[in-house]
Design a protein around this motif. Structure first.
Motif, short mmCIF file in Angstrom:
data_model
loop_
_atom_site.label_atom_id
_atom_site.label_comp_id
_atom_site.label_asym_id
_atom_site.label_seq_id
_atom_site.Cartn_x
_atom_site.Cartn_y
_atom_site.Cartn_z
N THR A 265 0.84 -1.21 0.00
CA THR A 265 0.00 0.00 0.00
C THR A 265 0.86 1.25 0.00
O THR A 265 0.61 2.21 -0.73
CB THR A 265 -0.93 0.01 1.22
OG1 THR A 265 -1.78 -1.13 1.18
CG2 THR A 265 -1.79 1.27 1.24
N LEU A 266 1.92 1.24 0.81
CA LEU A 266 2.81 2.39 0.87
C LEU A 266 3.51 2.65 -0.46
O LEU A 266 3.71 3.80 -0.85
CB LEU A 266 3.85 2.19 1.98
CG LEU A 266 3.31 2.24 3.42
CD1 LEU A 266 4.38 1.81 4.40
CD2 LEU A 266 2.78 3.63 3.76
N LYS A 267 3.86 1.58 -1.17
CA LYS A 267 4.50 1.75 -2.48
C LYS A 267 3.54 2.41 -3.47
O LYS A 267 3.94 3.26 -4.28
CB LYS A 267 4.96 0.39 -3.01
CG LYS A 267 6.24 -0.12 -2.36
CD LYS A 267 6.71 -1.41 -3.01
CE LYS A 267 8.03 -1.87 -2.42
NZ LYS A 267 8.50 -3.13 -3.05
N ARG A 268 2.26 2.01 -3.42
CA ARG A 268 1.27 2.65 -4.31
C ARG A 268 1.13 4.14 -3.97
O ARG A 268 1.02 4.98 -4.86
CB ARG A 268 -0.09 1.94 -4.18
CG ARG A 268 -0.15 0.57 -4.83
CD ARG A 268 -1.59 0.15 -5.10
NE ARG A 268 -2.38 0.17 -3.88
CZ ARG A 268 -2.58 -0.88 -3.11
NH1 ARG A 268 -2.04 -2.05 -3.42
NH2 ARG A 268 -3.33 -0.79 -2.02
N MET A 269 1.13 4.43 -2.68
CA MET A 269 1.00 5.82 -2.25
C MET A 269 2.23 6.63 -2.66
O MET A 269 2.13 7.82 -2.98
CB MET A 269 0.80 5.89 -0.74
CG MET A 269 -0.46 5.19 -0.25
SD MET A 269 -0.68 5.29 1.53
CE MET A 269 -1.34 6.95 1.67
N ALA A 270 3.39 5.97 -2.66
CA ALA A 270 4.62 6.67 -3.03
C ALA A 270 4.58 7.16 -4.46
O ALA A 270 5.10 8.24 -4.78
CB ALA A 270 5.82 5.74 -2.82
N ILE A 271 3.94 6.40 -5.34
CA ILE A 271 3.82 6.81 -6.74
C ILE A 271 3.02 8.11 -6.84
O ILE A 271 3.39 9.04 -7.57
CB ILE A 271 3.14 5.69 -7.57
CG1 ILE A 271 4.05 4.46 -7.62
CG2 ILE A 271 2.81 6.19 -8.98
CD1 ILE A 271 3.39 3.24 -8.24
N SER A 272 1.93 8.19 -6.07
CA SER A 272 1.13 9.42 -6.06
C SER A 272 1.89 10.57 -5.44
O SER A 272 1.84 11.71 -5.94
CB SER A 272 -0.17 9.18 -5.29
OG SER A 272 -0.96 8.18 -5.89
N LEU A 273 2.60 10.29 -4.35
CA LEU A 273 3.38 11.33 -3.70
C LEU A 273 4.43 11.93 -4.64
O LEU A 273 4.61 13.14 -4.71
CB LEU A 273 4.07 10.78 -2.46
CG LEU A 273 3.26 10.70 -1.17
CD1 LEU A 273 4.10 10.08 -0.07
CD2 LEU A 273 2.78 12.07 -0.74
N LYS A 274 5.12 11.07 -5.36
CA LYS A 274 6.16 11.53 -6.28
C LYS A 274 5.53 12.39 -7.39
O LYS A 274 6.06 13.44 -7.75
CB LYS A 274 6.90 10.34 -6.88
CG LYS A 274 8.09 10.73 -7.76
CD LYS A 274 8.75 9.52 -8.39
CE LYS A 274 9.42 8.66 -7.35
NZ LYS A 274 10.18 7.54 -7.96
N ASP A 275 4.41 11.94 -7.91
CA ASP A 275 3.70 12.65 -8.96
C ASP A 275 3.30 14.05 -8.50
O ASP A 275 3.59 15.06 -9.16
CB ASP A 275 2.47 11.84 -9.37
CG ASP A 275 1.58 12.57 -10.37
OD1 ASP A 275 2.11 13.06 -11.38
OD2 ASP A 275 0.36 12.63 -10.13
N LEU A 276 2.63 14.14 -7.35
CA LEU A 276 2.14 15.42 -6.85
C LEU A 276 3.28 16.32 -6.38
O LEU A 276 3.19 17.55 -6.49
CB LEU A 276 1.14 15.19 -5.72
CG LEU A 276 -0.16 14.51 -6.15
CD1 LEU A 276 -1.00 14.13 -4.94
CD2 LEU A 276 -0.97 15.41 -7.09
N SER A 277 4.33 15.72 -5.87
CA SER A 277 5.49 16.50 -5.46
C SER A 277 6.12 17.21 -6.65
O SER A 277 6.48 18.39 -6.58
CB SER A 277 6.51 15.58 -4.78
OG SER A 277 7.70 16.28 -4.50
N LEU A 278 6.25 16.50 -7.77
CA LEU A 278 6.84 17.09 -8.97
C LEU A 278 6.00 18.24 -9.51
O LEU A 278 6.52 19.28 -9.92
CB LEU A 278 7.01 16.01 -10.05
CG LEU A 278 8.13 14.98 -9.82
CD1 LEU A 278 8.02 13.85 -10.83
CD2 LEU A 278 9.49 15.66 -9.91
N ILE A 279 4.68 18.06 -9.54
CA ILE A 279 3.80 19.09 -10.10
C ILE A 279 3.69 20.28 -9.18
O ILE A 279 3.72 21.44 -9.62
CB ILE A 279 2.40 18.50 -10.39
CG1 ILE A 279 2.49 17.35 -11.39
CG2 ILE A 279 1.47 19.60 -10.92
CD1 ILE A 279 3.07 17.72 -12.73
#
Length: 326
Positions: A265-279
């Motif tokens: 679950t944390l790995k899935r959340m990390a993908i979203s975190l990285k995406d939103l962090s970049l934008i």
């Protein structure tokens, strides 16, 4: 508009923005917002609705507090209100958030033409540039009464237009423009970051008291304002209180706090975190107790609770995040 049609609109918006210089995030169907988009200093927080009356006050409050933390412009793109389709180049509003039709967004992005008409209770209105109105009226040697008689309104109404006290109906504004042979209406800047509402401070203080015995307390002790979120791909936002606010949200942290989630679950959340962090241009971080997870997870820095406990300044946290991100 079915779910399929809504997804089509979201994809159309994504393509529109991507083709005109925006970096766009993934689409987050289960979040209070659907997507983020950035072009230079402009950051948009977008929500797409079938019926714009479907958004409630709590959802709107969540979008507004995220917009404030990220220094973003919140915008709802909708299809209709009740059974009436939204009109092109008209700005509606729900719970303090501007709402427009898809065609209006296209005009803004492609043609750089911004709407002037605001739909409000009682009808449609425009804002008149009072300084220009007064200047041109005086250039024509017209008194307030002279111009009022020509426009079929009262002297007091012209006075209020010139001093920005009231808005005008579009028909009256058009008549004044015909009389003066000059554009006097103002466009609505939907890309402007909304002014800070002091209610956010009160809300934030109440929230901080409610989470006093949880992980965010250490962030608060370090000088961060912590805003827990609901229906977002992250658990909270943290923003340095004492730092001077600039036009970017570089001191906002997208944090994910330990909630006994498994590593998948944390790995899935990390993908979203990285995406939103970049934008968003913000730093993302996990604050966890899980000893099995090392210093980063899918590229997102991981800070352990015991490490947080040893920190005395916010710069220590920011330094550790930078090191583990690199």
């Amino acid at each position: 508009m079915s779910t399929l049609e809504r997804n089509h609109v979201l994809q159309e918006i994504n393509d529109l923005l991507a083709n005109h210089g925006f970096e766009t995030s993934h689409i987050y169907d289960r979040s209070c917002f659907d997507m983020m988009a950035r072009r230079k200093l402009l950051l948009l927080l977008l929500k797409v609705l079938v019926n714009i009356d479907g958004i409630n006050g709590l959802q709107a409050q969540e979008i507004k507090k995220l917009s404030h933390a990220f220094l973003a412009s919140p915008l709802i793109v909708g299809l209709k209100s009740k059974s009436e389709y939204l009109e092109e180049d008209v700005v509606y509003e729900r719970h303090g958030i501007p709402v427009i039709a898809l065609d209006t967004l296209k005009n803004m992005i492609i043609e750089e033409e911004y709407p002037e008409i605001l739909a409000d209770r009682g009808g449609y209105y425009v804002q008149i540039n009072g300084e220009i109105l007064k200047e041109v009226r005086e250039d024509y040697n017209l008194s307030l009464k002279d111009l009022a008689d020509l426009a079929h309104v009262s002297r007091e109404t012209i006075y209020k237009y010139e001093h920005g006290i009231v808005r005008a109906c579009p028909e009256t504004a058009m008549m004044l423009e015909d009389i003066l042979n000059l554009k006097i209406t103002l466009s609505i800047d939907l890309f402007k970051v909304p002014d800070h509402d002091k209610k956010h401070d009160i809300h934030k203080e109440q929230v901080n008291k409610n989470i006093k015995n949880s992980h965010p307390q250490k962030l608060i002790d370090l000088g961060f304002g912590v805003i827990p979120t609901q229906k977002t791909p992250f658990d909270a936002l943290a923003k340095l209180e004492q730092r001077k606010i600039t036009k970017t949200a570089d001191n906002a942290l997208i944090t994910n706090l330990e909630r006994n989630r498994n590593q998948r679950t944390l790995k899935r959340m990390a993908i979203s975190l990285k995406d939103l962090s970049l934008i968003s241009g913000s730093d993302a971080v996990f604050i966890l107790d899980n000893e099995k997870i090392k210093e980063s997870l899918e590229g997102i820095p991981v800070i352990k609770s015991w490490e947080m406990g040893e920190m005395e300044t916010p710069s220590e946290l920011m330094k550790m995040i930078k090191e583990r991100k690199n």
